[in-house]
Motif scaffolding. Structure first.
Motif: not given
Ligand SMILES: O=C(O)CCc1cccc(O)c1
Length: 511
Positions: A91, A103, A210, A301-302
């Motif tokens: 990012r 982010a 992750q 997860f995102v």
């Molecule tokens: O989009 C990103 O760069 C980070 C995504 C994110 C943020 C917080 C928790 C997670 O599991 C993923």
């Protein structure tokens, strides 16, 4: 005695409720917020927001204050159990197209503190804590009746509201009141969520890690100078009780904490969460709307759970304010669910895909990690989200595509206009100040400029050689109509034709 009357009543003062109330208050709309808790819920929950949402916080006036409590995140990495990188999404740390880091990590109670203090600056908004809403009833097309109990005195009361916004979370009473039910999008997993404070330096890559491991998938991320978050999928027989003490947690943390002694790690909290994917079947009944977790639940997860709620608030607030002041017709409110639901669904799908890649066992899981994960950025529909950190366009709404607009005009319509800079250093959002805007290549004619003003909008030429200029050219447009929430309503080659598409909104702009 007749119940008092308010234009807007918001149930729930979490980030979504506070955001929508503030955006309404900025437009002079009187707003009452009721929350069942006396004050901010002290435990950490959401930790991430993207640059589109940072942009909304800046519109609330929180740009500097949020910068002071947040921590940049370098992106997201999917790794195998031996920490070998399978895929990496980096990012932009400086400023992306919205003028903010793509982010950002934070502590939710700290964000809520800022949002509450900011709301207090608006005299048209009132927040009452310790108030439990017990019933929401709509009788025909008239105002909505909201009954409540004061949790301290036990007194009961009622308010009549022209509109009720249910920002009351996953177990929403407002959702039940409008007869909406959650559709199951088929994802349910139990995870352990652990927040740790430490002065020790972990010396890790400062993005989200992750760990794809069907035995024990895990997430690690730094969320502040001294704060870290871990998440671990629980095995079927395990509960949070197995991980109350740092010595029990230490084996799970060790891939990141290595030789840091456990007494240097302070567990802020360890909690069990069930991650779910759900979408309410309808988000509105006449004068009652659902926002945030009341309307959608996503696995984390995102990092998009809180983002979705704040996007709901930004989408609805200007429309509702315009309907209340009579400058836009009531039908505009239909576009709220039409625009937000497909977007929320798309982000939930992405979260499920990442979650499945992290946790799926057997040959299917192996194939997913070996074949799909390294090519995530090339999956149609995902590439923009994954590579450019740009969330999906709002293509299904009558409010972003006029019926006669041809396909090639769709390049920009429905997408967020970049928050580009003007010659004086200000960004688009500061210049437009929440009004409709016509952004052009080259100065618009005096007639077009005057007409934009007459309609309550503003007209600006994108500076030559600027991001906005390049963005219009890439979209093969000479002008774009930008809504108060930053979404492109129309784009095309004829500024005066586009100006005619500017709705009469708000009051004529004084020069
Ligand atoms: O989009 C990103 O760069 C980070 C995504 C994110 C943020 C917080 C928790 C997670 O599991 C993923």
């Amino acid at each position: 005695m007749t119940a008092p009357h308010v234009p807007v009543l918001v149930v729930g003062a979490g980030p979504t409720g506070l955001t929508v109330a503030t955006l309404l208050a900025q437009r002079g709309v009187e707003c009452l917020l009721l929350d069942r808790w006396a004050s901010i819920y002290p435990q950490p929950r959401a930790v991430h927001l993207d640059d589109e949402v940072y942009r909304i916080l800046a519109r609330l006036g929180l740009r500097e204050e949020f910068a002071a409590i947040s921590w940049p995140c370098h992106g997201l990495r999917l790794v195998d159990p031996s920490m070998r990188v399978l895929a990496e999404l980096r990012r932009a740390g400086g400023t992306g197209r919205h003028g903010f880091p793509e982010a950002t990590m934070f502590d939710q109670p700290e964000l809520e503190r800022l949002l509450r203090a900011n709301l207090e600056r608006h005299h048209t908004a009132t927040l009452r804590g310790d108030i439990e809403v017990t019933r929401v009833t709509q009788d025909g097309a008239g105002p909505v009746r909201v009954d409540y109990t004061d949790r301290v005195s036990g007194a009961q009361g009622s308010v009549l509201a022209d509109h009720v916004l249910g920002c009351d979370g996953a177990n929403s009473l407002v959702r039940a009141a409008i007869g909406a039910t959650m559709q199951d999008l088929h994802f349910e997993q139990r995870w352990l969520v652990v927040d740790v404070a430490t002065d020790a330096e972990l010396d890790e890559w400062e993005g989200v890690h992750q760990v794809c491991d069907p035995y024990r998938a895990a997430t690690y991320m730094r969320i502040g100078r001294h704060r870290y978050r871990w998440e671990f999928q629980l095995r079927p027989h395990e509960t949070v009780e197995d991980y109350r003490h740092i010595d029990q947690l230490h084996p799970l943390l060790r891939p990141w904490t290595r030789d840091i002694p456990s007494d240097a790690l302070h567990v802020v909290r360890a909690a069990e969460y069930t991650f779910r994917a759900q979408l309410a079947d309808h988000w509105r009944d006449r004068r009652v709307f659902l926002l945030g977790d009341a309307a959608h639940l996503t696995p984390p997860f995102v990092g998009q759970g809180l983002c979705a709620g704040i996007r709901d608030a930004a989408n609805l607030a200007w429309k509702l304010a315009a309907v209340l002041d009579g400058s836009l017709p009531e039908q505009v409110l239909d576009s709220y669910e039409a625009e937000r639901k497909p977007h929320a669904r798309a982000m939930i799908r992405l979260a499920k895909l990442i979650g499945t890649a992290m946790t799926q066992g057997g040959d299917a899981g192996t194939l997913l990690r070996r074949i799909v994960v390294p090519r995530l950025a090339r999956i149609p529909g995902l590439s923009r989200i994954v590579l450019d950190s740009e969330t999906p366009p709002l293509h299904r709404s009558a409010l972003v595509l006029g019926p006669r607009l041809r396909l090639r005009r769709r390049r920009l319509a429905g997408r967020l206009c970049p928050n580009g800079r003007f010659g004086d250093g200000r960004r688009l959002d500061e210049v437009t100040g929440g009004r409709f805007a016509l952004v052009t290549i080259g100065p618009a004619s005096p007639t077009v400029t005057a007409e934009a003003r007459r309609r309550g909008g503003v007209c600006f030429a994108a500076p030559a050689d600027s991001d906005l200029h390049r963005w219009l050219r890439r979209g093969r447009a000479r002008a774009a109509v930008v809504r108060p929430d930053g979404t492109v309503l129309h784009a095309g080659r004829d500024p005066s034709g586009l100006c005619a598409a500017l709705p009469h909104h708000g009051h004529e702009e004084e020069s």
